[in-house]
Design a protein around this motif. Structure first.
Motif, PDB file in Angstrom:
ATOM      1  N   THR A 122      27.138 -47.512  48.885  1.00 29.73           N
ATOM      2  CA  THR A 122      27.515 -47.080  47.550  1.00 29.73           C
ATOM      3  C   THR A 122      26.335 -47.353  46.632  1.00 29.73           C
ATOM      4  O   THR A 122      25.799 -48.457  46.608  1.00 29.73           O
ATOM      5  N   HIS A 168      28.819 -36.824  53.656  1.00 27.95           N
ATOM      6  CA  HIS A 168      30.089 -36.743  52.936  1.00 27.95           C
ATOM      7  C   HIS A 168      29.955 -37.727  51.785  1.00 27.95           C
ATOM      8  O   HIS A 168      29.522 -38.868  51.999  1.00 27.95           O
ATOM      9  N   THR A 169      30.271 -37.294  50.566  1.00 32.71           N
ATOM     10  CA  THR A 169      30.112 -38.164  49.406  1.00 32.71           C
ATOM     11  C   THR A 169      31.397 -38.243  48.602  1.00 32.71           C
ATOM     12  O   THR A 169      32.231 -37.329  48.654  1.00 32.71           O
ATOM     13  N   LYS A 170      31.526 -39.320  47.850  1.00 34.60           N
ATOM     14  CA  LYS A 170      32.675 -39.503  46.980  1.00 34.60           C
ATOM     15  C   LYS A 170      32.251 -40.346  45.784  1.00 34.60           C
ATOM     16  O   LYS A 170      31.599 -41.383  45.952  1.00 34.60           O
ATOM     17  N   THR A 188      33.006 -42.947  42.949  1.00 31.78           N
ATOM     18  CA  THR A 188      33.938 -44.047  42.701  1.00 31.78           C
ATOM     19  C   THR A 188      33.520 -44.743  41.410  1.00 31.78           C
ATOM     20  O   THR A 188      32.477 -44.411  40.831  1.00 31.78           O
ATOM     21  N   LEU A 207      28.231 -43.752  43.676  1.00 35.07           N
ATOM     22  CA  LEU A 207      28.345 -42.684  44.662  1.00 35.07           C
ATOM     23  C   LEU A 207      28.354 -43.297  46.056  1.00 35.07           C
ATOM     24  O   LEU A 207      27.394 -43.950  46.457  1.00 35.07           O
ATOM     25  N   THR A 208      29.448 -43.083  46.781  1.00 37.79           N
ATOM     26  CA  THR A 208      29.560 -43.578  48.151  1.00 37.79           C
ATOM     27  C   THR A 208      29.173 -42.447  49.095  1.00 37.79           C
ATOM     28  O   THR A 208      29.636 -41.319  48.940  1.00 37.79           O
ATOM     29  N   ASP A 233      31.859 -32.402  54.154  1.00 45.73           N
ATOM     30  CA  ASP A 233      32.571 -31.819  53.016  1.00 45.73           C
ATOM     31  C   ASP A 233      31.706 -30.729  52.411  1.00 45.73           C
ATOM     32  O   ASP A 233      30.729 -31.001  51.732  1.00 45.73           O
TER      33      ASP A 233
END
Length: 55
Positions: free
Chosen positions: A6, A34-36, A38, A42-43, A53
């Motif tokens: 992250t 693949h990112t998300k 939070t 950014l993870t 994704d």
């Protein structure tokens, strides 16, 4: 999926995320990310094509 880490805004500006992704891709042989977003930042994970994704 393999967690890269992250990254906060400062680390993203310094491109620490790109270095870590490149290293993890070489280490694992995985070619996609693949990112998300939070609250912590950014993870990023590296993964195979089925887990990527593309949205």
């Amino acid at each position: 999926m393999v967690l890269v880490g992250t990254f906060n805004e400062d680390e993203l500006r310094a491109k620490k995320d790109k270095e870590a992704v490149e290293y993890k891709m070489k280490e694992t042989g995985l070619k996609y990310t693949h990112t998300k977003m939070t609250k912590k930042g950014l993870t990023i994970w590296v993964c195979n094509v089925d887990e990527a994704d593309f949205t």
